[in-house]
Design an enzyme around this catalytic site. Sequence first.
Site, PDB file in Angstrom:
ATOM      1  N   HIS A  17      23.518  65.174   4.346  1.00  0.00           N
ATOM      2  CA  HIS A  17      24.232  64.189   3.710  1.00  0.00           C
ATOM      3  C   HIS A  17      25.651  63.881   4.117  1.00  0.00           C
ATOM      4  O   HIS A  17      26.187  62.670   4.344  1.00  0.00           O
ATOM      5  CB  HIS A  17      24.448  64.324   2.054  1.00  0.00           C
ATOM      6  CG  HIS A  17      22.925  64.202   1.554  1.00  0.00           C
ATOM      7  ND1 HIS A  17      22.437  65.279   0.633  1.00  0.00           N
ATOM      8  CD2 HIS A  17      22.013  63.527   1.754  1.00  0.00           C
ATOM      9  CE1 HIS A  17      21.339  64.914   0.270  1.00  0.00           C
ATOM     10  NE2 HIS A  17      20.669  63.963   1.013  1.00  0.00           N
ATOM     11  N   LYS A  41      11.727  61.103 -12.270  1.00  0.00           N
ATOM     12  CA  LYS A  41      12.084  62.403 -11.348  1.00  0.00           C
ATOM     13  C   LYS A  41      12.813  63.434 -12.024  1.00  0.00           C
ATOM     14  O   LYS A  41      14.219  62.906 -12.333  1.00  0.00           O
ATOM     15  CB  LYS A  41      12.592  61.863  -9.937  1.00  0.00           C
ATOM     16  CG  LYS A  41      12.376  62.858  -8.798  1.00  0.00           C
ATOM     17  CD  LYS A  41      12.784  62.131  -7.402  1.00  0.00           C
ATOM     18  CE  LYS A  41      13.146  62.936  -6.399  1.00  0.00           C
ATOM     19  NZ  LYS A  41      13.569  62.304  -5.277  1.00  0.00           N
ATOM     20  N   ARG A  90      16.317  62.276   9.902  1.00  0.00           N
ATOM     21  CA  ARG A  90      16.461  63.598  10.431  1.00  0.00           C
ATOM     22  C   ARG A  90      15.419  63.829  11.565  1.00  0.00           C
ATOM     23  O   ARG A  90      15.689  64.381  12.606  1.00  0.00           O
ATOM     24  CB  ARG A  90      16.302  64.781   9.374  1.00  0.00           C
ATOM     25  CG  ARG A  90      17.522  64.843   8.435  1.00  0.00           C
ATOM     26  CD  ARG A  90      16.883  65.578   7.233  1.00  0.00           C
ATOM     27  NE  ARG A  90      15.837  64.909   6.535  1.00  0.00           N
ATOM     28  CZ  ARG A  90      15.129  65.209   5.349  1.00  0.00           C
ATOM     29  NH1 ARG A  90      15.622  66.231   4.717  1.00  0.00           N
ATOM     30  NH2 ARG A  90      14.166  64.608   4.940  1.00  0.00           N
TER      31      ARG A  90
HETATM   32  O1  PNS Z   1      17.378  60.620  -1.681  1.00  0.00           O
HETATM   33  P1  PNS Z   1      16.239  59.870  -1.770  1.00  0.00           P
HETATM   34  O2  PNS Z   1      15.399  60.399  -3.030  1.00  0.00           O
HETATM   35  O3  PNS Z   1      15.407  59.765  -0.696  1.00  0.00           O
HETATM   36  O4  PNS Z   1      16.506  58.436  -2.140  1.00  0.00           O
HETATM   37  C1  PNS Z   1      15.660  57.164  -2.247  1.00  0.00           C
HETATM   38  C2  PNS Z   1      16.396  55.976  -2.908  1.00  0.00           C
HETATM   39  C3  PNS Z   1      17.145  56.414  -4.090  1.00  0.00           C
HETATM   40  C4  PNS Z   1      17.204  55.435  -1.744  1.00  0.00           C
HETATM   41  C5  PNS Z   1      15.326  54.932  -3.237  1.00  0.00           C
HETATM   42  O5  PNS Z   1      14.438  55.649  -4.165  1.00  0.00           O
HETATM   43  C6  PNS Z   1      15.753  53.794  -4.031  1.00  0.00           C
HETATM   44  O6  PNS Z   1      16.500  53.034  -3.443  1.00  0.00           O
HETATM   45  N1  PNS Z   1      15.436  53.714  -5.469  1.00  0.00           N
HETATM   46  C7  PNS Z   1      16.088  52.629  -6.228  1.00  0.00           C
HETATM   47  C8  PNS Z   1      14.982  51.829  -6.614  1.00  0.00           C
HETATM   48  C9  PNS Z   1      14.291  50.658  -5.633  1.00  0.00           C
HETATM   49  O7  PNS Z   1      15.056  49.944  -5.194  1.00  0.00           O
HETATM   50  N2  PNS Z   1      13.138  50.671  -5.189  1.00  0.00           N
HETATM   51  C10 PNS Z   1      12.502  50.060  -4.303  1.00  0.00           C
HETATM   52  C11 PNS Z   1      12.749  50.822  -3.005  1.00  0.00           C
HETATM   53  S1  PNS Z   1      11.955  49.751  -1.788  1.00  0.00           S
END
Ligand code: PNS
Length: 159
Positions: A17, A41, A90
């Site tokens: 990150h 989660k 990655r």
């Molecule tokens: O580090 P992660 O867990 O892979 O991040 C995932 C994240 C936070 C980017 C994704 O879950 C997100 O954007 N969640 C917010 C809710 C949302 O917008 N959902 C629709 C995504 S298409």
Amino acid sequence: MRTAIYPGSFDPVTLGHWDIIQRAEKLVDKLVVAVLHNPAKTSAFSVEERVAMLRELVGDRPSVTVTSFHGLLVDFAKSQGAQFIVRGVRAFSDFEYEFQMALMNRKLAPELETVFLMPKEKYSAVSSRLVREIGSMGGNLSELVPEALRERVAQRLAK
Ligand code: PNS
């Protein structure tokens, strides 16, 4: 003003990150690192702890801020006046999930562009999930977590 959001769980932040933050910072005027509040989660670190760790890493870099958000990423990005969403990729295995998310975000907000960045190859196997697993079993986090946070992360995970 070019603004990007770098969203994620950051549970906890890894060297991967941190690599992406430093790459993204060079591309935009303002980078907002945003930790998702995700009640669905369970997490090892609270959102407040994750934000505090990221802020400690970022230090006084003028173009980078750290915050948290609830709800849809595209709504948060709009509230920040952002044009870009940054995601780190990655390996090929990340691609399907990232592709799906980027296309869905594009459907929700066509004006937002998702930009994928690759961390250094040595971080391609680094993930928060593995940090949590290795840390909880007392393993060495030196190639996984930024040095400034390593001791704190190790102690918390070992509990
Ligand atoms: O580090 P992660 O867990 O892979 O991040 C995932 C994240 C936070 C980017 C994704 O879950 C997100 O954007 N969640 C917010 C809710 C949302 O917008 N959902 C629709 C995504 S298409």
